[in-house]
Design a protein around this motif. Structure first.
Motif, PDB file in Angstrom:
ATOM      1  N   SER A   1       0.851  -1.184   0.000  1.00 47.34           N
ATOM      2  CA  SER A   1       0.000   0.000   0.000  1.00 47.34           C
ATOM      3  C   SER A   1       0.892   1.241   0.000  1.00 47.34           C
ATOM      4  O   SER A   1       2.101   1.155   0.205  1.00 47.34           O
ATOM      5  N   GLY A   2       0.267   2.393  -0.241  1.00 49.20           N
ATOM      6  CA  GLY A   2       1.023   3.644  -0.358  1.00 49.20           C
ATOM      7  C   GLY A   2       1.920   3.909   0.842  1.00 49.20           C
ATOM      8  O   GLY A   2       3.100   4.235   0.695  1.00 49.20           O
TER       9      GLY A   2
ATOM     10  N   GLN B   1       6.174   3.995   1.064  1.00 46.53           N
ATOM     11  CA  GLN B   1       6.966   5.096   1.614  1.00 46.53           C
ATOM     12  C   GLN B   1       7.986   4.545   2.613  1.00 46.53           C
ATOM     13  O   GLN B   1       9.155   4.921   2.597  1.00 46.53           O
ATOM     14  N   ARG B   2       7.528   3.634   3.453  1.00 46.11           N
ATOM     15  CA  ARG B   2       8.433   3.077   4.464  1.00 46.11           C
ATOM     16  C   ARG B   2       9.548   2.275   3.805  1.00 46.11           C
ATOM     17  O   ARG B   2      10.714   2.361   4.205  1.00 46.11           O
ATOM     18  N   ALA B   3       9.170   1.488   2.789  1.00 41.76           N
ATOM     19  CA  ALA B   3      10.180   0.683   2.099  1.00 41.76           C
ATOM     20  C   ALA B   3      11.225   1.601   1.456  1.00 41.76           C
ATOM     21  O   ALA B   3      12.422   1.306   1.475  1.00 41.76           O
ATOM     22  N   MET B   4      10.745   2.735   0.910  1.00 37.34           N
ATOM     23  CA  MET B   4      11.681   3.655   0.275  1.00 37.34           C
ATOM     24  C   MET B   4      12.646   4.236   1.304  1.00 37.34           C
ATOM     25  O   MET B   4      13.843   4.361   1.049  1.00 37.34           O
ATOM     26  N   VAL B   5      12.107   4.568   2.466  1.00 37.43           N
ATOM     27  CA  VAL B   5      12.983   5.086   3.517  1.00 37.43           C
ATOM     28  C   VAL B   5      14.001   4.019   3.914  1.00 37.43           C
ATOM     29  O   VAL B   5      15.197   4.298   4.059  1.00 37.43           O
ATOM     30  N   ALA B   6      13.530   2.774   4.024  1.00 44.20           N
ATOM     31  CA  ALA B   6      14.447   1.687   4.385  1.00 44.20           C
ATOM     32  C   ALA B   6      15.555   1.559   3.351  1.00 44.20           C
ATOM     33  O   ALA B   6      16.731   1.393   3.692  1.00 44.20           O
ATOM     34  N   LEU B   7      15.185   1.652   2.069  1.00 43.14           N
ATOM     35  CA  LEU B   7      16.185   1.549   1.010  1.00 43.14           C
ATOM     36  C   LEU B   7      17.209   2.675   1.133  1.00 43.14           C
ATOM     37  O   LEU B   7      18.412   2.459   1.034  1.00 43.14           O
TER      38      LEU B   7
ATOM     39  N   VAL C   1      -5.759   4.160   4.113  1.00 45.43           N
ATOM     40  CA  VAL C   1      -7.160   4.457   3.891  1.00 45.43           C
ATOM     41  C   VAL C   1      -7.861   3.187   3.404  1.00 45.43           C
ATOM     42  O   VAL C   1      -7.291   2.424   2.623  1.00 45.43           O
ATOM     43  N   ALA C   2      -9.088   2.960   3.883  1.00 45.69           N
ATOM     44  CA  ALA C   2      -9.817   1.753   3.491  1.00 45.69           C
ATOM     45  C   ALA C   2      -9.979   1.695   1.972  1.00 45.69           C
ATOM     46  O   ALA C   2     -10.209   2.695   1.319  1.00 45.69           O
ATOM     47  N   ASP C   3      -9.839   0.504   1.431  1.00 47.15           N
ATOM     48  CA  ASP C   3      -9.985   0.289  -0.001  1.00 47.15           C
ATOM     49  C   ASP C   3     -11.467   0.134  -0.328  1.00 47.15           C
ATOM     50  O   ASP C   3     -12.100  -0.833   0.113  1.00 47.15           O
TER      51      ASP C   3
END
Lengths: 383, 351, 362
Positions: free
Chosen positions: B180-181, B185-191, C294-296
């Motif tokens: 999910s969005g 974002q978190r994965a990008m920060v981790a990278l 956010v809920a899908d």
């Protein structure tokens, strides 16, 4: 909801308050023109194409000889060297050539052409020569250039296998070779916009059927298709009729890519907010199509068309080269190249390949112009 | 982590103005050359970053804040060039001038990712769609560090855990499009943190996300910074984000610094008319009616830059015969609080 | 649907009454376009838009606020529900049942401003053509001179120089383009303007200009705004009433000041807490940071859609979908919330010194 405030580039956020008024009230086509003019290579190519097409239009006047008149003694004569300095070392302002003298190689019996340095045949502009009828209307015997002696022959780019002037034939050949692309593309354009537009506008089943037809057509290998179709043409047809059928054959495939572009653009543009806004304004479907959709991609389509012309030229050349397109006595660059098929001829008379140079130059020029148009066609991308 | 001596890698040797600085950008000028003309995207910008501090760079579109970060990492578009200035960076026990390095050279490649990392507005652009998150983090670690695959894998899992991925051992084998969005974002920060860089440049990382995800991101950056202690340069147009996250801030307008100082000073005692205008343009989340006052006009075209102070065409304090004549000098109004405006001096010889 | 909302036509001041509005998008897959699911973009939404007010629809991406606005103007046809539109004392008409020709007339009075001022103006038309287009289509001008005069007036109305009417949009900045879009929306003297994220794509200084312009125009022309936005601070400044949407439903609706200071839904509380505030003094304030995404709307959790992220959720929330309930006493301005515990929870709004619960308590 995503915020796009800062996604825009510096250029698009430009406020043109200080820019000059001319740009601010410039219509799309003016912007396209200005941008095109900045593309140097495209402008040069456009000039080259203009030159080529003027030559094609005034072929009878530009060509120094009659394309069918042959001189047996000059069969496969090489190009002349145009000289300014005579054997004594004197400089002449007016260029001249030495006429050929033909001898036979004692071993191979091959013809050898040696320049007769004792005779000087000066070139001239607007010289008298073979009589002709420009566009079948105006009789004249004045040619743009040639040797001042009407009986002598200037071999600018060499002579062909039966002693006809190759330059003359290339000039005449450009008529068919250069127009076949235009006519073919005009047909593709018409079919493509009509069918692609229907497909994109009606959608649903019509769209699906049309897309499957296009896919089937595109799946056919073009060369065998053209060959099959051209074999079906009777050989005793007059040149003009064969010409048009070849155009139709070439267009069978050409329209499909245009149709796809038109359809895709239709779909994409319907999603644009300004189209949605027009619909909410109460604009009718026809008004939306003609006032919003078509103008939005017309310039792009024209760029695509320009890039499609070379394909047509190459198609004609290829068909004629393998003997399935136009046949002598018709003259086209492909027909001329047909003469250059034999290895022996190529080895001894490489100038017979010169029509290729004209094909290459015109195709490159079309490509550059197309590139320039494509870059310029969306003037709003980064004004 | 071993760092080769910059001397051996052919790095230019320079010296930082002060020992306690990590990065010092001196008089940076980055211009873009196009058919339409020259855009002076960054035109003489100077700032310092201390180890472990969070600096915000803020401004509206076209102010040059993103180009500044691209200049530091030397990842400018083809038509962009650093025409002047220095970017001094502490690299091991040496100082290198990044502005003088070859963008594709060994030193820059070593520094990117290992010493300075970047996170972007759109996390999908940071990842290849055909590799798992783990692949990419592990590869990044192994480019910069002499570790085995297993060690790198463990480091990657640890980093995913730190950025708050719910199930790091499983997430490491996932593709970004499955996330999910917020997780992306978190994965990008981790990278970006894979090699524990000393400086993290965050270019509008919260712009394209929803408020609740933005709040997660800001909290993550705060936590990670406290945890790992790297310096952060936060680039954004959102003054709210600046106030929430940063220690110091530099406000830019049309390629120039207009004001810089601690967030408290700049937000509570704004000196430059542009800063004041920006702050009064923002609707506040406060009880009762708070009027907003926009800045008149709009940002001028980068091809038709105003003379003198770039802001004079929209300024309420415009002084004819002064502001349009030449660039205002940078004046220190309080400790570490600089303003580039004639209101605070530098106009003596013009009047 | 709740009893709290008056049936269509009874609300005295309502110019638009939305009743049980539903918009589902089928999820299709495969060659035969088999339907494999439903995206419940808008799911049973009802509210009144009162004459002369600004009502904001606020929420995160995918919450259905934009779809709701599109279904009102019938840019998208709703799956179910009614949209009653009434001018003055005339009988309300249901826009969802209207034929094209009637709709064209009705849309003179309901106009739209889009988010992206770059894509919403046809780059191939001059300002005169863009702003004059609706006037021409609806036959409201007789001559080219009259058209120029009307367009000049409209440009003055949005504070643009009327001498620029022969310019193309490329000559204008984002903020100026948005003014042009506003002029186009106002050209037919509408009653209602739907502003769909109309300031989201603009720089802050320009955004403030447009916000103030919209307010001034409302005062001058007596306009009614449906203001769709995601920025809470902007909504606070611009709107009289706010409807917060989450996963296709309105979760809370009430007067702006009341809703911001005393939110009655945990989602509203979280949104307010998350909104970044340009004041460094509040830097270390405790915040509610919602976990997860956010809920899908294509795959909603059962019960209250917000329960997986809600720090107050109880078992009831997983089982029953809470209806939108009136919370204020008779005679006071309406404040409705769709939370089972709306009247029990004490939630923090703006200006709250401390959050009532530490966030770890969640």
């Amino acid at each position: 909801m995503t915020q796009t405030a800062d996604v825009r580039t510096v250029q698009t956020e430009a406020v043109a308050e200080q820019a000059d008024e001319r740009v601010l009230v410039a219509s799309q086509w003016q912007l396209v023109r200005w941008r095109f003019l900045q593309h140097k290579l495209a402008v040069i190519s456009l000039i080259v194409l203009g030159l080529f097409y003027s030559v094609a239009i005034f072929a009878e006047f530009v060509a120094p000889y009659d394309p069918t008149e042959f001189r047996e003694e000059l069969t496969l004569a090489p190009p002349h060297k145009i000289r300014f300095v005579d054997p004594e070392g004197n400089f002449h302002l007016r260029p001249f050539v030495h006429p050929f003298e033909k001898t036979l190689d004692e071993v191979t019996y091959a013809a050898i052409f040696i320049e007769d340095e004792t005779v000087m045949q000066p070139l001239g502009l607007f010289v008298k020569g073979d009589p002709y009828k420009l566009w079948g209307l105006f009789e004249s015997d004045i040619h743009l250039f040639g040797l001042q002696d009407p009986d002598a022959r200037l071999s600018l780019l060499g002579q062909d296998t039966v002693g006809r002037d190759l330059f003359t034939r290339i000039v005449y050949g450009s008529r068919i070779s250069l127009t076949i692309g235009l006519v073919g593309v005009a047909m593709s354009f018409f079919l493509g916009i009509l069918i692609g537009g229907l497909s994109g506008y009606l959608g649903g089943t019509v769209d699906m059927v049309i897309q499957r037809i296009i896919e089937s057509l595109r799946a056919l290998p073009t060369l065998p298709l053209w060959m099959a179709l051209s074999i079906a043409l009777p050989h005793d047809w007059p040149v003009v009729r064969t010409y048009f059928f070849i155009v139709i054959i070439l267009s069978t495939v050409g329209w499909t890519s245009i149709a796809r572009v038109v359809r895709g653009r239709f779909f994409a543009l319907r999603e644009e907010d300004f189209v949605g806004a027009a619909e909410l304004d109460g604009a009718s479907n026809l008004r939306v199509i003609f006032r919003y959709l078509l103008p939005s991609f017309m310039s792009y389509i024209i760029a695509r068309l320009t890039l499609a012309i070379p394909q047509m030229i190459l198609g004609e050349t290829a068909l004629s080269f393998i003997g399935l397109g136009l046949q002598p006595p018709a003259i086209s660059w492909g027909v001329l190249l047909n003469d250059a098929q034999a290895i022996r001829v190529l080895a001894l008379s490489p100038w017979l390949l010169l029509p290729t140079a004209f094909v290459v130059v015109s195709i490159l020029a079309f490509n550059f112009v197309g590139d320039g148009l494509r870059d310029a066609s969306d003037p709003y991308s980064h004004v | 982590m071993t760092i080769e001596s910059p001397r051996e890698t052919g790095a230019a040797v320079a010296s930082l103005p002060s020992d306690d600085l990590l990065l010092s950008v001196r008089n940076l000028r980055t211009h873009f050359f196009s058919r339409e003309g020259v855009v002076k995207a960054v035109d003489g910008v100077t700032f310092d970053v201390k180890p472990g501090e969070i600096l915000g760079i803020a401004g509206e579109s076209g102010c040059g804040k993103s180009v500044t970060s691209q200049s530091i990492l030397r990842i400018l578009p083809k038509n962009g060039k650093i025409v002047d200035g220095q970017i001094l960076f502490r690299y091991g026990d040496q100082t290198v001038d990044l502005a003088a390095e070859d963008p594709d050279g060994r030193v820059m490649r070593d520094i990117r990712g290992q010493e300075i990392a970047m996170i972007f507005q759109e996390p999908m652009t940071a990842f290849s769609p055909v590799h798992t998150i783990g692949n990419q983090i592990i590869e990044t670690i192994r480019i910069h560090q002499q570790v085995t695959k297993e060690e790198a894998h463990d480091q990657a899992v640890e980093m995913l855990r730190r950025v708050g991925m719910p199930n790091p051992a499983r997430n490491i084998d996932e593709f970004t499009f499955n996330l999910s969005g917020g997780m992306r974002q978190r994965a990008m920060v981790a990278l970006s943190l894979a090699c524990q860089p000393k400086l993290l440049i965050a270019d509008e990382p919260t712009t394209a996300v929803d408020v609740t995800i933005q709040a997660q991101m800001l909290e993550l950056l705060r936590d990670i910074q406290a945890d790992l202690g790297m310096a952060i340069i936060m680039i954004t147009h959102d003054l709210g984000v600046i106030a929430e996250l940063t220690d110091r801030v530099m406000i830019m307008y049309l390629g120039k610094e207009v004001e810089a100082g601690t967030v408290e000073n700049v937000f509570h005692r704004p000196q430059h008319p542009y800063t004041r205008g920006l702050l009064s343009s923002i609707p506040k989340m406060e009880p009762g009616r708070v009027e907003i006052e926009p800045i008149e006009g709009s940002v001028p075209s980068p091809y038709a830059m105003p003379s003198g102070c770039k802001f004079h065409t929209r300024c309420t304090e415009f002084m004819a015969g002064v502001c349009e004549k030449r660039d205002p000098p940078l004046i220190e109004v309080a400790g570490g609080h600089e303003v580039s405006c004639f209101l605070y001096g530098g106009r003596e010889d013009l009047e | 649907m709740t009893d709290a909302i008056q049936p269509a036509g009874r609300g005295d001041r309502a110019i638009i009454s939305v009743r049980n509005l539903v918009k589902y998008f089928p999820i299709e897959s495969g060659l035969l376009r088999r339907q494999v699911g439903l995206v419940k973009a808008v799911d049973d939404v009802s509210f009144d838009l009162n004459d002369g007010e600004t009502l904001a629809l606020v929420g995160e991406s995918g919450c259905g606020k934009t779809t709701t606005s599109h279904c009102i103007i019938q840019a998208q046809r709703p799956t179910a529900g009614e949209v009653h539109f009434r001018i003055g004392d005339t009988r309300p008409v249901d826009l969802t049942k209207m034929e094209k020709a009637d709709l064209k007339k009705a849309r003179r009075n309901i106009r739209m401003i889009y988010q992206d001022p770059y894509s919403s103006l046809n780059p191939r038309m001059t300002l005169l053509q863009i702003i004059g287009e609706p006037l021409k289509i609806h036959g409201q001008v007789k001559s080219q001179d009259e058209l120029r005069a009307r367009v000049s007036d409209l440009l003055r109305l949005v504070r643009l120089d009327p001498s620029t009417l022969n310019r193309y949009p490329h000559a204008f900045s984002g903020g100026q383009r948005q003014r042009i879009a506003i002029a186009r929306a106002l050209s037919l003297s509408p009653k209602v303007v739907i502003a769909d994220e109309a300031v989201s794509a603009l720089d802050v200084s320009v955004q403030a200009q447009i916000l103030n312009l919209l307010k001034e125009l409302q005062r001058e022309l007596g306009l009614t705004y449906l203001f769709v936005a995601h920025n809470l601070a902007v909504v606070k400044y611009e709107a009289d009433r706010v409807a917060v949407m989450y996963a296709g439903k309105i979760v809370e609706i009430g007067e702006t000041e009341e809703l911001y200071t005393c939110p009655k839904h945990p989602y509203t509380e979280a949104l307010i807490s998350a909104a970044p505030n340009p004041d460094p003094d509040t830097k270390n304030r405790p915040r509610i940071v919602l976990t997860g995404d956010v809920a899908d709307p294509g795959n909603l959790p059962g019960g209250c859609s917000f329960h997986p992220r809600c720090r107050y959720a109880e078992d009831l929330c997983k089982q029953e979908t809470p209806p939108l309930m009136e919370l204020s006493a008779a005679g006071e301005p309406s404040h409705q919330s769709a939370c089972h515990f709306a009247d029990r929870l004490s939630l923090a709004g703006i200006g709250a010194a401390e959050l009532t619960t530490d966030r770890d308590a969640a």
